[in-house]
Design a protein around this motif. Structure first.
Motif, short mmCIF file in Angstrom:
data_model
loop_
_atom_site.label_atom_id
_atom_site.label_comp_id
_atom_site.label_asym_id
_atom_site.label_seq_id
_atom_site.Cartn_x
_atom_site.Cartn_y
_atom_site.Cartn_z
N SER A 331 0.92 -1.13 -0.01
CA SER A 331 0.03 -0.06 -0.08
C SER A 331 1.06 1.46 -0.19
O SER A 331 0.68 2.45 -0.67
CB SER A 331 -1.06 0.02 1.14
OG SER A 331 -1.68 1.33 1.31
N PHE A 332 1.86 1.30 0.93
CA PHE A 332 2.78 2.36 0.80
C PHE A 332 3.49 2.59 -0.49
O PHE A 332 3.73 3.64 -1.00
CB PHE A 332 3.71 2.06 1.84
CG PHE A 332 5.02 3.01 2.08
CD1 PHE A 332 4.71 4.25 2.66
CD2 PHE A 332 6.28 2.93 1.53
CE1 PHE A 332 5.84 5.42 2.93
CE2 PHE A 332 7.14 3.87 1.57
CZ PHE A 332 6.89 5.15 2.24
N LEU A 333 3.88 1.37 -1.24
CA LEU A 333 4.62 1.54 -2.40
C LEU A 333 3.70 2.02 -3.65
O LEU A 333 4.22 2.70 -4.31
CB LEU A 333 5.11 0.05 -2.73
CG LEU A 333 5.90 -0.28 -4.13
CD1 LEU A 333 6.87 0.74 -4.30
CD2 LEU A 333 5.96 -1.64 -4.35
N LEU A 334 2.42 1.61 -3.45
CA LEU A 334 1.43 2.23 -4.55
C LEU A 334 1.34 3.65 -4.34
O LEU A 334 1.44 4.44 -5.55
CB LEU A 334 0.23 1.69 -4.43
CG LEU A 334 -0.29 0.19 -4.94
CD1 LEU A 334 -1.80 0.13 -4.77
CD2 LEU A 334 0.33 0.14 -6.17
N LYS A 338 2.66 6.73 -6.97
CA LYS A 338 1.44 7.48 -7.53
C LYS A 338 0.71 6.84 -8.16
O LYS A 338 0.02 7.23 -9.29
CB LYS A 338 1.92 8.81 -8.02
CG LYS A 338 2.74 9.85 -7.03
CD LYS A 338 3.12 11.09 -7.83
CE LYS A 338 3.62 11.83 -6.59
NZ LYS A 338 4.13 13.29 -7.18
N ILE A 339 0.20 5.51 -7.84
CA ILE A 339 -0.77 4.60 -8.48
C ILE A 339 -2.08 4.70 -7.75
O ILE A 339 -2.19 4.40 -6.41
CB ILE A 339 -0.29 3.33 -8.34
CG1 ILE A 339 1.04 3.13 -9.56
CG2 ILE A 339 -1.55 2.37 -9.17
CD1 ILE A 339 1.54 1.78 -9.48
N ASP A 340 -3.12 5.33 -8.17
CA ASP A 340 -4.60 5.67 -7.56
C ASP A 340 -5.10 4.43 -7.38
O ASP A 340 -5.94 3.95 -8.32
CB ASP A 340 -5.04 6.82 -8.31
CG ASP A 340 -6.26 7.49 -7.47
OD1 ASP A 340 -6.32 6.95 -6.21
OD2 ASP A 340 -6.98 8.12 -8.07
N ASP A 341 -5.27 3.90 -6.23
CA ASP A 341 -6.29 2.57 -6.01
C ASP A 341 -6.95 2.91 -4.56
O ASP A 341 -6.40 2.71 -3.61
CB ASP A 341 -5.31 1.37 -5.74
CG ASP A 341 -6.19 0.10 -5.32
OD1 ASP A 341 -7.25 0.20 -5.41
OD2 ASP A 341 -5.50 -0.90 -5.16
N PRO A 342 -8.06 3.71 -4.87
CA PRO A 342 -8.83 4.17 -3.51
C PRO A 342 -9.04 2.85 -2.53
O PRO A 342 -9.15 3.28 -1.50
CB PRO A 342 -10.10 4.62 -4.36
CG PRO A 342 -9.71 4.86 -5.64
CD PRO A 342 -8.67 3.87 -6.08
N LEU A 343 -9.34 1.73 -3.08
CA LEU A 343 -9.59 0.65 -2.22
C LEU A 343 -8.37 -0.07 -1.85
O LEU A 343 -8.68 -1.27 -0.99
CB LEU A 343 -10.60 -0.25 -2.88
CG LEU A 343 -12.10 -0.10 -2.71
CD1 LEU A 343 -12.58 -0.16 -1.25
CD2 LEU A 343 -12.40 1.50 -2.86
N ASP A 344 -7.29 -0.07 -2.17
CA ASP A 344 -6.16 -0.91 -2.12
C ASP A 344 -6.50 -2.24 -2.56
O ASP A 344 -6.09 -3.29 -1.80
CB ASP A 344 -5.83 -0.75 -0.46
CG ASP A 344 -4.68 0.21 -0.42
OD1 ASP A 344 -4.16 1.04 -1.27
OD2 ASP A 344 -4.41 0.50 0.84
N ALA A 345 -7.00 -2.20 -3.42
CA ALA A 345 -7.40 -3.55 -4.26
C ALA A 345 -6.17 -4.30 -4.67
O ALA A 345 -5.98 -5.64 -4.52
CB ALA A 345 -8.16 -3.31 -5.20
#
Length: 466
Positions: A331-334, A338-345
Motif C-alpha cells: 500500500s505504501f509502495l503504491l 502515485k498509483i491511484d487505488d482508492p480501495l487498495d485492491a
C-alpha cells in the motif's frame, strides 16, 4: 434372497440420494453467503470513496453483476467447467461444452450458480481500484470480457477435472504429482483480480488532483461506518467462500469444511492484530488506524484462501501474520509510485493473493492435502516437498502473465479510443462529480435531482460519454 437384495439396493439408493440432497443444499447455502460479499464490496467501496461517487459505485456494481450473469450463462461456465475432450483427447486448457442451457446434467445446476457467485466477486475487485473515474459502459464491457473469457480459462486450469494445473485431474498418480493447491481461489480469484486492478489503475491514471498535497483530505474515505459494515459482510461471506469450496458436506467433507472455517478465522484475526500493532508503532501514525485494520483483516482472509483446507491452524496464523506487513508495504509502495487505488485492491487482493498461493506451497500438511483432495500427498515445502512449492510458483506466474496479457491491451484500447466509447469519464464530468455527471443525482440526497451549479443541465456536460 432376491427380496433382501432389492431392499438393500433401495436403502443404498436412498442414502446416496440423501447425500446428494445434503451436498446440493450445502452448496446453495454457501452460494448465498458468497453472493452476500457483493453487498460487502458495495458498502466498502461506497464508504471508501468521496460522497460524490456513492451512487456510481452502487449502480456500477449492480449492473456489473447483471452483465457477469449473462456472460457466465452464455459462455463463461462452459469454458471454465465444460468438458474439454476433443476427439477423445483432453486439451487441459479450455472447456468446450455446457454453453447457454446445454448442460450435460441438471446435477450441475448448483455448481453453476456457486461458481457464478465466485466470478461475480472476482469481477468486482477491479471496481474499487478504478472508482470515481470510470464510465459505466466501459466497466460493463470489461465485466463481459472478464466473466466470459479471462476468468473462465484460469478457472479451467486450476479447478476443472482436467485442467493442466488442477489437483482434481482424474489422471493423478502417486505423491508429488498434485497440481496447484488453490482450494478457494488465491490464484483464480484474488491474484487474477489484483492483476486486473493494477493494470486498470495504472492505465486509467489517477483521479484529477489526487496527488496534489493540499487535496489529501479531500480524497479520504467519506463514511467509516460503511467501510466497517462492508468489511464485516465480506468476513461473513468468506464462511461460504472457503468452506463452501468443498462443494460437498457428506462422506467426510464436513470435517474439511470445518477446518477451512477455523483457518479462515485464525488468519483474519492474526492479520488484523499484526497490522493494527504495526501501524500503532510507526512513528508517523501512532494510532489504531481503522482503515488499516479493515484491510489487514481482509488481507488475512485473502491470503488463507488457497490453503484454507490444507494447512494446519498454526500455518493459518503464520499466513495471516505475514499477510499484514505485505499489505502495508505494498500500500505504501503504491502511494510512492502515485498509483491511484482508492480501495487498495492491488495490495489486498493482488499482493496477498500472491502470498497466499505461495504460502499454500509452504504450509500445506500431508494430511490436510490428502483430506481436501482425496489423494496421497507428501505435503509442501515445510515437509520437504519442494515440488509442490514449485507448482505454486508456476501457478502464480501463469496467472499474472495471463491476466496482464489480456487486461493491458483491453484497458489501453478502452482508455484511448475516441470519446463516447472510452473507459474514463471526461474532465468536465470528473469536475462535476461522477454521481451528478453520470446519474444526475446527489448521493447524499438519493432520489432528488441535483440543482447545484454542477448539475448536467447547468454544466452542459455531453451525456454521450456516459
Amino acid at each position: 434372497m432376491s427380496s433382501s437384495n432389492t431392499t438393500i439396493a433401495s436403502l443404498e439408493a436412498a442414502i446416496a440420494q440423501t447425500h446428494t440432497d445434503m451436498d446440493t443444499l450445502w452448496v446453495l447455502v454457501c452460494t448465498m453467503m458468497v453472493f452476500l460479499m457483493q453487498t460487502g464490496f458495495s458498502f466498502l467501496e461506497a464508504g471508501s470513496v468521496r460522497s460524490t461517487s456513492v451512487v456510481n459505485i452502487l449502480t456500477k456494481n449492480l449492473l456489473g453483476t447483471c452483465m457477469v450473469t449473462i456472460a457466465w450463462w452464455i459462455l463463461g461456465y462452459g469454458l471454465a467447467f465444460g468438458d474439454d475432450t476433443t476427439s477423445g483427447t483432453r486439451n487441459g486448457f479450455i472447456g468446450n461444452a455446457d454453453f447457454v442451457t446445454a448442460w450435460s446434467s441438471y446435477k450441475s445446476w448448483h455448481i453453476w450458480v456457486f461458481e457464478w457467485a465466485f466470478v461475480a466477486d472476482t469481477t468486482t475487485i477491479l471496481s474499487g481500484a478504478i472508482s470515481e473515474r470510470t464510465t459505466t459502459h466501459g466497466y460493463l464491457i470489461y465485466a463481459a470480457i472478464f466473466a466470459g473469457w479471462i476468468y473462465p480459462v484460469v478457472a479451467h486450469w486450476f479447478w476443472s477435472t482436467s485442467g493442466w494445473l488442477s489437483p482434481l485431474k482424474k489422471d493423478i498418480e502417486g505423491p508429488g504429482s498434485l497440481g496447484v493447491i488453490d482450494f478457494a481461489g488465491c490464484a483464480v480469484v484474488h491474484l487474477l483480480g489484483g492483476v486486473a486492478s493494477l493494470c486498470g489503475a495504472v492505465i486509467m491514471g489517477p483521479r484529477k488532483g489526487r496527488w496534489v498535497k493540499k487535496n489529501e483530505n479531500y480524497f479520504k474515505p467519506h463514511n467509516i461506518p460503511f467501510q466497517f459494515l462492508g468489511t464485516l459482510l465480506l468476513f461473513l461471506g468468506w464462511f461460504g467462500f472457503n468452506p463452501g469450496s468443498t462443494t460437498a458436506i457428506s462422506n467426510g467433507m464436513s470435517i474439511v469444511a470445518a477446518k477451512a472455517t477455523v483457518n479462515t478465522v485464525l488468519a483474519a484475526a492474526s492479520a488484523g492484530l499484526t497490522g493494527a500493532f504495526i501501524r500503532l508503532c510507526i512513528p508517523k501514525f501512532l494510532v489504531w488506524d481503522a482503515g488499516n485494520l479493515q484491510n489487514c483483516v481482509l488481507a488475512g482472509l485473502v491470503a488463507v484462501t488457497a490453503g484454507c483446507a490444507t494447512v494446519e491452524p498454526w500455518g493459518a496464523v503464520c499466513i495471516g501474520i505475514i499477510a499484514a506487513p505485505i499489505y502495508i508495504g505494498l500500500s505504501f509502495l503504491l502511494r510512492k509510485l502515485k498509483i491511484d487505488d482508492p480501495l487498495d485492491a492491488v495490495p489486498v487482493h493482488g499482493g496477498c493473493g500472491l502470498w497466499g498461493l505461495i504460502a499454500a506451497g509452504i504450509f500445506s500438511s500431508p494430511r490436510g492435502v490428502s483430506a481436501a483432495y482425496n489423494v496421497v500427498s507428501t505435503g509442501s515445502l515445510f515437509w520437504g516437498n519442494g515440488e509442490q512449492f514449485g507448482m505454486q510458483f508456476l501457478g502464480a506466474v501463469v496467472v499474472i502473465a495471463w491476466g496482464a496479457a489480456w487486461c493491458i491491451p483491453l484497458f489501453i484500447i478502452m482508455r484511448f479510443i475516441p470519446r463516447g466509447f472510452g473507459f474514463r469519464i471526461s474532465e468536465k464530468q470528473e469536475k462535476a462529480g461522477i454521481d451528478v455527471a453520470l446519474h444526475d443525482v446527489d448521493g447524499t440526497n438519493i432520489g432528488s435531482l441535483t440543482l447545484s451549479p454542477f448539475s448536467i443541465s447547468n454544466a452542459k456536460i455531453d451525456k454521450s460519454t456516459t
